[in-house]
Design a protein around this motif. Structure first.
Motif, PDB file in Angstrom:
ATOM      1  N   THR A 141       0.849  -1.190   0.000  1.00  0.00           N
ATOM      2  CA  THR A 141       0.000   0.000   0.000  1.00  0.00           C
ATOM      3  C   THR A 141       0.888   1.244   0.000  1.00  0.00           C
ATOM      4  N   VAL A 142       0.426   2.276  -0.688  1.00  0.00           N
ATOM      5  CA  VAL A 142       1.168   3.537  -0.772  1.00  0.00           C
ATOM      6  C   VAL A 142       0.212   4.671  -0.441  1.00  0.00           C
ATOM      7  N   SER A 143       0.709   5.678   0.246  1.00  0.00           N
ATOM      8  CA  SER A 143      -0.161   6.804   0.576  1.00  0.00           C
ATOM      9  C   SER A 143       0.636   8.101   0.637  1.00  0.00           C
ATOM     10  N   ASN A 144      -0.096   9.210   0.630  1.00  0.00           N
ATOM     11  CA  ASN A 144       0.521  10.512   0.860  1.00  0.00           C
ATOM     12  C   ASN A 144       0.903  10.616   2.332  1.00  0.00           C
ATOM     13  N   HIS A 145       1.672  11.644   2.670  1.00  0.00           N
ATOM     14  CA  HIS A 145       2.225  11.753   4.027  1.00  0.00           C
ATOM     15  C   HIS A 145       1.973  13.157   4.553  1.00  0.00           C
ATOM     16  N   GLU A 151      15.154  -5.909   3.858  1.00  0.00           N
ATOM     17  CA  GLU A 151      14.148  -6.330   4.828  1.00  0.00           C
ATOM     18  C   GLU A 151      12.745  -6.155   4.242  1.00  0.00           C
ATOM     19  N   ALA A 152      12.561  -5.038   3.562  1.00  0.00           N
ATOM     20  CA  ALA A 152      11.261  -4.799   2.923  1.00  0.00           C
ATOM     21  C   ALA A 152      10.983  -5.856   1.862  1.00  0.00           C
ATOM     22  N   LEU A 153      12.015  -6.224   1.110  1.00  0.00           N
ATOM     23  CA  LEU A 153      11.851  -7.274   0.108  1.00  0.00           C
ATOM     24  C   LEU A 153      11.519  -8.609   0.757  1.00  0.00           C
ATOM     25  N   HIS A 196       3.664  -1.146   3.883  1.00  0.00           N
ATOM     26  CA  HIS A 196       3.159   0.193   3.562  1.00  0.00           C
ATOM     27  C   HIS A 196       4.330   1.148   3.393  1.00  0.00           C
ATOM     28  N   THR A 197       4.235   2.035   2.401  1.00  0.00           N
ATOM     29  CA  THR A 197       5.274   3.043   2.190  1.00  0.00           C
ATOM     30  C   THR A 197       4.644   4.417   1.974  1.00  0.00           C
ATOM     31  N   PHE A 198       5.438   5.444   2.255  1.00  0.00           N
ATOM     32  CA  PHE A 198       5.077   6.835   1.957  1.00  0.00           C
ATOM     33  C   PHE A 198       6.040   7.305   0.876  1.00  0.00           C
ATOM     34  N   PRO A 199       5.722   7.060  -0.389  1.00  0.00           N
ATOM     35  CA  PRO A 199       6.704   7.293  -1.456  1.00  0.00           C
ATOM     36  C   PRO A 199       7.078   8.749  -1.692  1.00  0.00           C
ATOM     37  N   THR A 227       9.885   2.798  -3.723  1.00  0.00           N
ATOM     38  CA  THR A 227       8.692   1.965  -3.843  1.00  0.00           C
ATOM     39  C   THR A 227       8.666   1.241  -5.181  1.00  0.00           C
ATOM     40  N   ALA A 228       8.979   1.967  -6.260  1.00  0.00           N
ATOM     41  CA  ALA A 228       9.008   1.332  -7.585  1.00  0.00           C
ATOM     42  C   ALA A 228      10.040   0.216  -7.625  1.00  0.00           C
ATOM     43  N   SER A 229      11.190   0.440  -6.990  1.00  0.00           N
ATOM     44  CA  SER A 229      12.234  -0.588  -7.011  1.00  0.00           C
ATOM     45  C   SER A 229      11.776  -1.842  -6.273  1.00  0.00           C
ATOM     46  N   LEU A 230      10.996  -1.672  -5.212  1.00  0.00           N
ATOM     47  CA  LEU A 230      10.492  -2.831  -4.479  1.00  0.00           C
ATOM     48  C   LEU A 230       9.524  -3.645  -5.337  1.00  0.00           C
ATOM     49  N   ILE A 231       8.687  -2.948  -6.095  1.00  0.00           N
ATOM     50  CA  ILE A 231       7.741  -3.647  -6.971  1.00  0.00           C
ATOM     51  C   ILE A 231       8.495  -4.472  -8.006  1.00  0.00           C
TER      52      ILE A 231
END
Length: 294
Positions: free
Chosen positions: A75-79, A143-145, A155-158, A176-180
């Motif tokens: 999930t991604v959201s604004n911060h 770790e995220a991977l 969850h990330t705040f890109p 975030t894109a790199s994780l995907i």
């Protein structure tokens, strides 16, 4: 020189306490206690002391609790405030206190991991430290991977930092894109945009600082979008045609990825995907703005 580097690495490892974030740490009891306490706090702030309206909540609930086994969720959201997480999960009907279902989240190491006590508590809360300026290939990103590899929810705040002004979604960081791209199983990418937390925890309201406790009687709006689709094979194929540019090489980046993409191709791919996520989030932001004006 080598000894000092090893000492610095040992100190960083001691400070970030990765072992405390393992599910089996002390039988999972400390994690359960932290999630129960933080979950109760989030419920009180989001559902009792303030008014929270969530649009399309079922999409989030379904993916959190009933997605196919082994399928990762990102999930991604604004911060907009320091309390976006955990308050954004405190709405009615969400299993906020369930440590097993709870998200992992990327957090700023210099804020949340200042000392051993804070590190321990945030680790129990399923937080992963990210070093500012450490780049998208820093060790903590592994770790995220691992979370995504195990079918977990991350969850990330890109946007990378807080912005409390009512303004368009800013240019996203590439992490975030790199994780995907790098995840062994491509995660479901779910965008979320919210408004109102900047009033619950304003940055400059209490003698020019944040208030000591969250403010009450504010209106919070959260809108959950639909999963963002990426045609990764086609994107990687297109990225492979990008001319190599050695003048913009970045420290720590792999020269060639397992997909055969050089650094220029990686940068093109991450930017392309980030632009798409940003575009979707901006549409959601405008929808939230329109809903508030009704």
């Amino acid at each position: 020189m080598e000894a000092s580097a090893e000492a610095a690495a040992a100190a960083a490892a001691a400070r970030t306490l990765r072992w405390a974030g393992r599910a089996g740490h002390l039988g999972g009891v400390p994690r359960a206690v932290v999630f129960a306490a933080v979950g109760a706090f989030a419920k009180a702030c989001a559902s009792l002391l303030n008014t929270t309206t969530v649009h399309n909540a079922d999409a989030l609930l379904r993916l959190v609790s009933a997605r196919a086994p082994g399928t990762p969720l990102l999930t991604v959201s604004n911060h907009m405030s320091t309390l976006d997480d955990p308050l954004m999960w405190g709405f009615k009907g969400f299993p906020t206190s369930d440590a097993k279902l709870g998200r992992w989240v990327l957090t700023a190491e210099d804020i949340c991991f200042k000392n051993v006590v804070m590190s321990y508590m945030f680790r129990l809360g399923k937080c992963i430290p990210i070093t500012r300026g450490g780049g998208i290939y820093q060790e903590h990103m592994n770790e995220a991977l691992d979370v995504l590899r195990n079918g977990g929810w991350l969850h990330t705040f890109p946007e990378g930092k807080i912005a409390q002004e009512d303004q368009p979604i800013r240019r996203l960081k590439w992490g975030t894109a790199s994780l995907i791209v790098r995840a062994p199983i491509t995660p479901i990418v779910l965008p979320i945009v919210h408004s109102g937390f900047e009033k619950v925890m304003p940055e400059n309201s209490f003698f020019g600082r944040r208030p000591p406790v969250p403010l009450c009687s504010k209106k919070i709006d959260i809108i959950v979008g639909e999963p963002i689709e990426f045609d990764l094979p086609s994107l990687k194929q297109e990225a492979s045609t990008v001319p190599h540019d050695s003048s913009s090489e970045r420290k720590g980046w792999p020269a060639i990825t397992p997909d055969g993409l050089d650094e220029a191709a990686q940068r093109w791919l991450y930017q392309k995907m980030s632009d798409k996520v940003q575009s979707v989030m901006e549409r959601l932001r405008k929808t939230v703005t329109n809903l508030k004006q009704r």
